[in-house]
Design a protein around this motif. Structure first.
Motif, short mmCIF file in Angstrom:
data_model
loop_
_atom_site.label_atom_id
_atom_site.label_comp_id
_atom_site.label_asym_id
_atom_site.label_seq_id
_atom_site.Cartn_x
_atom_site.Cartn_y
_atom_site.Cartn_z
N THR A 1 -12.22 -4.33 -6.84
CA THR A 1 -13.55 -4.80 -6.49
C THR A 1 -14.50 -3.64 -6.20
N ASP A 2 -14.05 -2.67 -5.42
CA ASP A 2 -14.87 -1.48 -5.17
C ASP A 2 -14.69 -0.48 -6.32
N PRO A 3 -15.70 0.28 -6.61
CA PRO A 3 -15.57 1.27 -7.69
C PRO A 3 -14.51 2.32 -7.37
N PHE A 4 -13.79 2.72 -8.39
CA PHE A 4 -12.81 3.80 -8.26
C PHE A 4 -13.54 5.11 -8.03
N ASN A 5 -12.97 5.95 -7.17
CA ASN A 5 -13.62 7.23 -6.85
C ASN A 5 -12.95 8.36 -7.63
N PRO A 6 -13.54 8.84 -8.70
CA PRO A 6 -12.90 9.89 -9.50
C PRO A 6 -12.92 11.26 -8.83
N ASP A 7 -13.73 11.42 -7.77
CA ASP A 7 -13.80 12.73 -7.11
C ASP A 7 -12.60 12.99 -6.21
N ALA A 8 -12.00 11.93 -5.68
CA ALA A 8 -10.80 12.07 -4.84
C ALA A 8 -10.14 10.70 -4.77
N PHE A 9 -8.86 10.65 -4.99
CA PHE A 9 -8.17 9.36 -4.98
C PHE A 9 -6.67 9.58 -4.80
N PHE B 1 0.23 9.54 -7.09
CA PHE B 1 -0.59 10.37 -7.94
C PHE B 1 -1.93 10.58 -7.22
N SER B 2 -2.31 11.87 -7.02
CA SER B 2 -3.49 12.16 -6.20
C SER B 2 -4.37 13.22 -6.86
N TYR B 3 -5.63 13.25 -6.40
CA TYR B 3 -6.59 14.26 -6.85
C TYR B 3 -7.49 14.60 -5.67
N ASP B 4 -7.68 15.91 -5.43
CA ASP B 4 -8.49 16.35 -4.30
C ASP B 4 -9.81 16.98 -4.73
N GLY B 5 -10.16 16.83 -6.00
CA GLY B 5 -11.39 17.42 -6.52
C GLY B 5 -11.15 18.68 -7.31
N THR B 6 -9.96 19.26 -7.18
CA THR B 6 -9.63 20.48 -7.92
C THR B 6 -8.30 20.36 -8.67
N THR B 7 -7.34 19.61 -8.10
CA THR B 7 -6.01 19.56 -8.68
C THR B 7 -5.47 18.13 -8.69
N TYR B 8 -4.92 17.74 -9.85
CA TYR B 8 -4.19 16.48 -9.98
C TYR B 8 -2.72 16.76 -9.67
N ARG B 9 -2.09 15.88 -8.92
CA ARG B 9 -0.68 16.07 -8.54
C ARG B 9 0.09 14.76 -8.65
N LEU B 10 1.34 14.86 -9.06
CA LEU B 10 2.23 13.71 -9.10
C LEU B 10 3.43 14.01 -8.20
N PHE B 11 3.69 13.07 -7.28
CA PHE B 11 4.83 13.20 -6.36
C PHE B 11 5.81 12.06 -6.61
N VAL B 12 7.09 12.38 -6.61
CA VAL B 12 8.14 11.38 -6.70
C VAL B 12 9.07 11.58 -5.52
N ASP B 13 9.23 10.56 -4.75
CA ASP B 13 10.01 10.61 -3.50
C ASP B 13 9.53 11.73 -2.59
N GLY B 14 8.23 11.93 -2.55
CA GLY B 14 7.63 12.89 -1.64
C GLY B 14 7.61 14.31 -2.14
N ALA B 15 8.19 14.58 -3.29
CA ALA B 15 8.24 15.95 -3.83
C ALA B 15 7.33 16.05 -5.04
N GLN B 16 6.55 17.13 -5.13
CA GLN B 16 5.65 17.31 -6.26
C GLN B 16 6.47 17.63 -7.51
N VAL B 17 6.20 16.88 -8.62
CA VAL B 17 6.95 17.07 -9.87
C VAL B 17 6.03 17.41 -11.04
N TRP B 18 4.72 17.38 -10.78
CA TRP B 18 3.75 17.71 -11.84
C TRP B 18 2.41 18.00 -11.18
N SER B 19 1.62 18.90 -11.79
CA SER B 19 0.28 19.17 -11.27
C SER B 19 -0.59 19.72 -12.39
#
Length: 738
Positions: free
Chosen positions: A453-461, A540-558
């Motif tokens: 319903t609310d717009p997705f925020n591409p700057d951080a999510f 899967f997260s983005y902080d405005g500079t880096t995309y990151r993928l975590f599986v079971d709390g550990a980063q596996v891709w960025s």
């Protein structure tokens, strides 16, 4: 020869002839004097006798006949008195004895004595006496007959043969029932409000003690005071413990009345006194409240053993020494049980958590405004136990929260939107991380979609949740040998986030795109991460500079990249490729507890969550949130009906969108068109409720120009773009019982 002339005169004496009297005849001669005097006396007596006999009946015109009528009883009056003393008028009702104009025994005794001693003026002839005897020649026999018809004196109703009156024992039972309803008045007051006084009255009689601090009265089953005591808790000296011991010794079921005078606040929370009062029905929400003021007023009407919160409490005092610290409570005691506020103390009071509306701007005693405020867990312990943190507001950073378990029925907890399943995808109990159920997707088009319903925020999510892969799927639309996890974008428009698992290497795959195309295209992560079918936490997260993928709390891709993704239709997909969800390339897997946030929550490795993800604001320490009904109306929770939209308990809906055009010269509004085209749940995005189209005999116009018409509201191209509006509502004060 002539006779002497007689006169009815009583001569005072008879003349004696003297030897010296000359012989002299004639009417006045000495020789006729004696005869004339005797004749006068005789005429007088005859006149008197004729007077006695005048008017007397033939059967009572002689003394003999009169004596016979009186039964030849020389002591007739005594006999009559004795007989009457033993008799009473016989009757079958009490009213039969209600004679008000008869003579008393004293009156009769006086009259009879006067008759015997010397007849009074109104009974000095046989005629008057006979009339008094009703001219009855057999008056004695008549009296005997009448007396035979009278009842002997008795001491019971049965002795008189009365059948329509209550006996003494029956009256005692009635009295007992009447006494079973007693009117009780309890008063309490603080020091400044002494004019209010304190005490207990039962049926208008003051019975309870009045002393500083706490006064306690126990009532027995009849409503009488069985015991009472006073405890100067405010004065210290162990009186708090003494009061607690006294209350704890009261037998279960006994009616307990506690009322205060002067100062009840000090030392009240020590010595076990609160627990002893809770046993008798008091509550921590009132008695232990931090709003309990110095020199306030407090009343408890409860029963020993009924449990905390089951009594009726009254409190007053807005501040220390408040002049309004006065209480005056009147209630009825029925068969020993207090009846107050519409029910007995044993549990009829409004339960904690009840919502009510009041036609006044301030909450009454025992209620809090349902305005979403935070309140103390300890002060309002009963309410906290009832509702917990159910009504904590949604964290504004959370865009969507899908618990995806049986309890929430595939529902977004933030916007109350249904997850729409396709191709047989549905809830399943085969696998579950929390709650006993999860969403199951299937091979061959069995996927699920949720329009945010609310717009997705591409700057951080952050997109995160639990995933159970089976590694079974027919492949993606681009020919990749992968099983799909989640995607953003369900349309053909450019822009996408997709995460999948390569079936060969068990490594994650990531697709990212905007209007310029993919800037991460099947970018692989660490191999072997998804090593077996089990529950994995994926973030899967983005902080405005880096995309990151975590599986079971550990980063596996960025990927460090300032390029923002484009999500044109704002849709989250489960188990299918984001760029073409309509194809058969869906994967078989399980999902649970997914959350989309408007901020980056993870930039480094983190500990796995051990409970369902939070989507509400956290309350301050030791506090909880009240429900916020300001400007809202309540709708019945659809926890069981199948023909209405599913709702999470305590969830809310946005208001219905209505349109108006301010310009007649250039009309700008013709119809609402969803921004992303053909959205299945578009009706929800304009604030409509789902409806059963079978209830409405309507169709739709496909083209006003061509005049075409389709009778099916769900025909191709419409996609559920209809619904019902909310009803009008009235503003009242919504409160919650604590």
């Amino acid at each position: 020869m002539a006779n002497l002339q007689e006169k009815p005169v009583w001569e005072t004496g008879i003349y004696q002839l003297e030897t010296s009297d000359p012989v002299l005849a004639g009417p006045d001669g000495v020789d006729n004097l004696q005869g004339r005097q005797l004749a006068n006396r005789t005429a007088y007596l005859k006149q008197q006798l004729d007077g006695l006999q005048a008017g007397a009946p033939a059967n009572l015109n002689t003394l003999q006949e009169l004596a016979a009528a009186l039964g030849n009883d020389a002591a007739f009056s005594v006999t009559v008195n004795n007989a009457l003393a033993r008799k009473a008028d016989k009757a079958t009702t009490l009213a039969g004895y209600g004679i008000a104009d008869g003579a008393s025994k004293t009156d009769l005794q006086t009259a009879v004595n006067a008759l015997v001693a010397g007849a009074p003026g109104n009974l000095n002839t046989l005629q008057e006496l006979a009339a008094a005897l009703n001219n009855d020649a057999k008056y004695a026999a008549t009296v005997d007959g009448k007396l035979a018809g009278k009842a002997d004196k008795a001491t019971t109703l049965a002795g008189y043969g009365i059948a329509d009156a209550a006996s003494a024992s029956e009256l005692a039972k009635v009295a007992a029932k009447v006494n079973g309803r007693r009117m009780v008045r309890v008063k309490a007051c603080g020091y400044v409000a002494k004019n209010g006084m304190a005490g207990v009255e039962i049926d208008g009689v003051a019975l309870g003690p009045v002393a500083r601090s706490y006064n306690i009265v126990l009532l027995d089953a009849s409503g009488n005071v069985s015991r009472s005591a006073t405890f100067d808790v405010a004065g210290g000296g162990g009186q708090d413990k003494a009061a607690a011991d006294w209350l704890n010794a009261v037998a279960d079921g006994t009616t307990v009345i506690v009322y205060t005078f002067d100062e009840p606040q000090s030392n009240r929370l020590s010595g076990g006194l609160p627990q002893a009062l809770y046993r008798c029905g008091a509550s921590s929400a009132v008695f232990a409240s931090d709003k309990f003021q110095y020199r306030s007023a407090y009343i408890l009407i409860g029963r020993a053993g009924c449990g905390e919160g089951q009594g009726v409490e009254r409190y007053r005092g807005d501040g220390p020494g408040s002049a309004d610290a006065q209480l005056d409570v009147v209630f009825e005691l029925v068969n020993g049980l207090p009846l107050l506020g519409g029910g007995q103390v044993s549990g009829a009071a409004a339960p904690s958590g009840q919502i009510a509306y009041f036609a006044m701007p301030n909450a009454p005693d025992g209620w809090l405004k349902a305005n979403g405020a935070q309140v103390s867990q300890s002060t309002y312990g009963n309410l906290y136990a009832a509702i917990g943190q159910t009504f904590a507001p949604t964290d504004p950073a959370v865009l969507a929260m899908l618990r995806l378990d049986a309890g929430d029925a595939m529902l977004d907890r933030v916007w109350n939107k249904q997850l729409i399943a396709y191709g047989g995808a549905d809830m399943s109990t085969e696998q579950s991380k929390f709650g006993g159920a999860s969403l199951k997707t299937l091979i061959g088009g069995g996927y699920a979609a949720l329009g945010l319903t609310d717009p997705f925020n591409p700057d951080a999510f952050t997109i995160e949740g639990w995933h159970y892969p089976t590694f079974a799927g027919s492949g993606g639309s681009n020919g990749y040998s992968a099983t799909w996890v989640v995607s953003m974008n369900a349309s053909a428009a450019t822009g996408e986030i997709s995460i999948a698992i390569d079936r060969a290497s068990r490594a994650p795959l990531v697709w990212l795109a905007n209007s310029g195309g993919f800037f991460a295209n099947a970018s692989p992560g660490t191999a072997g991460v998804f090593n077996s079918p089990r529950w994995y936490h994926v973030a899967f997260s983005y902080d405005g500079t880096t995309y990151r993928l975590f599986v079971d709390g550990a980063q596996v891709w960025s990927l460090a990249n300032a390029t923002r993704v484009l999500i044109p239709d704002n849709t989250l997909l489960f188990g299918v490729d984001g760029c073409a969800p309509g194809v058969a390339g869906s994967s078989a897997a399980y999902y649970q507890d997914w959350k989309v946030s408007k901020l980056c929550r993870y930039t480094a490795n983190f500990a796995l969550p051990t409970a369902p993800a939070a989507y509400q604001l956290a309350a301050d320490a030791g506090k909880f949130f009240l429900p916020n009904l300001c400007g809202e109306f309540i709708r019945g929770w659809s926890d069981s009906r199948k023909d209405v939209e599913k709702r999470a308990f305590g969830s809310w809906q946005k208001g219905t969108l209505n349109l108006s055009d301010p310009s007649l010269d250039a009309v700008g509004v013709a119809s609402l068109i969803h921004a992303t085209n053909n959205v299945q749940d578009g009706y929800q995005d304009v604030g409509l409720d789902p409806v059963n189209k079978g209830w409405y005999q309507i169709g739709r116009a496909q083209s006003a120009t061509l005049g075409s018409f389709d009778g099916n509201l769900d025909s191709s191209g419409w996609n559920y773009g209809y619904g019902s509006t909310r009803p009008r509502n009235v503003a009242m004060l919504a409160c919650v019982k604590y």
